[in-house]
Each structure stands twice: as structure tokens, then as C-alpha cells.
Design a protein around this motif. Sequence first.
Motif, mmCIF file in Angstrom:
data_model
loop_
_atom_site.group_PDB
_atom_site.id
_atom_site.type_symbol
_atom_site.label_atom_id
_atom_site.label_comp_id
_atom_site.label_asym_id
_atom_site.label_seq_id
_atom_site.Cartn_x
_atom_site.Cartn_y
_atom_site.Cartn_z
ATOM 1 N N ARG A 8 0.882 -1.223 0.035
ATOM 2 C CA ARG A 8 0.085 0.135 -0.055
ATOM 3 C C ARG A 8 0.978 1.436 0.076
ATOM 4 N NH1 ARG A 8 -3.603 -1.706 2.977
ATOM 5 N NH2 ARG A 8 -3.253 -1.955 4.745
ATOM 6 N N GLU A 9 1.716 1.256 0.808
ATOM 7 C CA GLU A 9 2.897 2.397 0.927
ATOM 8 C C GLU A 9 3.428 2.689 -0.450
ATOM 9 O OE1 GLU A 9 5.661 2.833 4.154
ATOM 10 O OE2 GLU A 9 4.193 1.478 5.656
ATOM 11 N N LEU A 10 3.870 1.538 -1.102
ATOM 12 C CA LEU A 10 4.644 1.675 -2.328
ATOM 13 C C LEU A 10 3.696 2.243 -3.530
ATOM 14 C CD1 LEU A 10 6.889 1.113 -4.411
ATOM 15 C CD2 LEU A 10 5.882 -1.124 -4.655
ATOM 16 N N PHE A 11 2.503 1.860 -3.643
ATOM 17 C CA PHE A 11 1.416 2.320 -4.385
ATOM 18 C C PHE A 11 1.015 3.776 -4.213
ATOM 19 C CE2 PHE A 11 0.879 -1.828 -6.001
ATOM 20 C CZ PHE A 11 0.001 -1.760 -7.020
ATOM 21 N N ASP A 12 0.706 4.188 -3.042
ATOM 22 C CA ASP A 12 0.974 5.347 -2.307
ATOM 23 C C ASP A 12 1.837 6.426 -2.804
ATOM 24 O OD1 ASP A 12 -1.664 4.720 -1.212
ATOM 25 O OD2 ASP A 12 -1.044 4.749 0.820
ATOM 26 N N ASN A 18 3.942 10.469 -9.278
ATOM 27 C CA ASN A 18 3.119 10.587 -10.350
ATOM 28 C C ASN A 18 2.698 12.085 -10.364
ATOM 29 O OD1 ASN A 18 2.575 10.180 -13.136
ATOM 30 N ND2 ASN A 18 0.645 9.503 -12.296
ATOM 31 N N ARG A 19 1.733 12.280 -9.340
ATOM 32 C CA ARG A 19 0.970 13.487 -9.250
ATOM 33 C C ARG A 19 1.905 14.842 -9.116
ATOM 34 N NH1 ARG A 19 -1.967 10.633 -5.628
ATOM 35 N NH2 ARG A 19 -1.073 11.689 -3.742
ATOM 36 N N LYS A 20 3.146 14.486 -8.171
ATOM 37 C CA LYS A 20 3.965 15.782 -8.235
ATOM 38 C C LYS A 20 4.694 16.039 -9.383
ATOM 39 C CE LYS A 20 3.192 16.374 -3.654
ATOM 40 N NZ LYS A 20 2.512 17.674 -2.936
ATOM 41 N N LEU A 21 5.302 15.136 -10.037
ATOM 42 C CA LEU A 21 5.951 15.210 -11.135
ATOM 43 C C LEU A 21 5.081 15.920 -12.027
ATOM 44 C CD1 LEU A 21 7.845 12.043 -11.792
ATOM 45 C CD2 LEU A 21 8.897 14.247 -11.776
ATOM 46 N N ARG A 22 3.796 15.734 -12.369
ATOM 47 C CA ARG A 22 2.829 16.198 -13.429
ATOM 48 C C ARG A 22 2.675 17.638 -13.123
ATOM 49 N NH1 ARG A 22 -0.185 12.276 -16.752
ATOM 50 N NH2 ARG A 22 -1.818 14.034 -17.261
ATOM 51 N N ALA A 23 2.546 17.808 -11.864
ATOM 52 C CA ALA A 23 2.356 19.262 -11.197
ATOM 53 C C ALA A 23 3.496 20.239 -11.454
ATOM 54 C CB ALA A 23 2.261 19.221 -9.586
ATOM 55 N N GLU A 116 16.972 15.127 -13.806
ATOM 56 C CA GLU A 116 18.251 15.655 -13.014
ATOM 57 C C GLU A 116 17.940 16.053 -11.456
ATOM 58 O OE1 GLU A 116 21.415 17.958 -14.659
ATOM 59 O OE2 GLU A 116 21.022 17.058 -16.865
ATOM 60 N N ASP A 117 17.166 16.907 -11.534
ATOM 61 C CA ASP A 117 16.527 17.617 -9.980
ATOM 62 C C ASP A 117 15.990 16.207 -9.301
ATOM 63 O OD1 ASP A 117 17.714 19.890 -10.654
ATOM 64 O OD2 ASP A 117 15.876 20.772 -11.020
ATOM 65 N N VAL A 118 15.115 15.378 -9.949
ATOM 66 C CA VAL A 118 14.335 14.584 -9.027
ATOM 67 C C VAL A 118 15.267 13.379 -8.789
ATOM 68 C CG1 VAL A 118 12.533 12.711 -9.335
ATOM 69 C CG2 VAL A 118 12.138 15.257 -10.202
ATOM 70 N N LEU A 119 16.174 13.061 -9.370
ATOM 71 C CA LEU A 119 17.133 11.977 -9.398
ATOM 72 C C LEU A 119 18.391 12.366 -8.557
ATOM 73 C CD1 LEU A 119 16.434 9.962 -12.454
ATOM 74 C CD2 LEU A 119 15.547 9.435 -10.507
#
Length: 147
Positions: A8-12, A18-23, A116-119
Motif C-alpha cells: 500500500r505504501e509503495l502504491f501511495d 506521479n501527481r507531483k511530477l505532473r504538477a 536531474e533534480d528529481v534523481l
Amino acid sequence: MSDPDASRELFDALAMVNRKLRAVFDARVKERGLTLPRARALFMLAKKDGINQRELAEELEIETPTIVRLLDGMEKQGFIERRVEPSDRRAKQIHMTDFGRSVARDIQNLASEIREDVLEGLKPQEIAVALKVVSTIARNVQSIAKE
């Protein structure tokens, strides 16, 4: 069988990323006068310039009326031009203009900076393990979707 709480934690976590990257990406492309769907279309056209509207809609996983509105807007901004497909006069091929290619390069550079920033702080082997895990999850989802 995996630990239900960890699953559940992995899916969350995946959903949140995904939501934050899109935003983040959406906010950055808006600074350049674009929308997320238009940026996605430019990415795809940078890979497959000259595909037809139907193929582009399939690649972007959007409906035909939506792709028509999207392309109308992109044409007005000077990013693309529609050309009659030689084999089927009813079908239109989508080609990027020079201006569209320039904007696509800018967006690709932006996406690279975000990656680059995310990783940041991750070692190459950690990225490789994460890629393997996420790729396996993606294949499993595709398999379930085909059922």
C-alpha cells in the motif's frame, strides 16, 4: 506474497510521485505558454513527426475529439501543421514547424533538468534497481489491463 502495508505504501508513493511530477512539469511548461497536453504532444511528435491524428491520439491515450481540439490550438500557436495523408485524403499527418521543433527542444531540455533534480543524490545502481522494479510493475499492469 508481499507485506500488504508495504504494498500500500509503495502504491501511495508511486501515485504521489506521479501527481507531483505532473504538477511540477505542468507549472514549468505553463511558464512557457504551454499546457501539459501540448507539451506531451510535442514530445511525441519529436519522436514521430508526420504521424496521423488517430495514431497521435492513441499514443497520447486521448479521444479523437480531444486530439482535434488539442491540434487546433497547437496549429494556432504555430507549433504544427496538418497535411493530407497521401494514401487517405481524409486522414491528416501532423508535422512540426521549425518553431514547434524549437519549442519541443526547449521542453525536452526542461524535462531533462527536472529528471536531474528529481534523481539528485541517487547512485546509478539505485536508479537501475528502481527502473527494474517500476518496469516489472508496468508490465504487470499491462498484463492485467489486457485481461
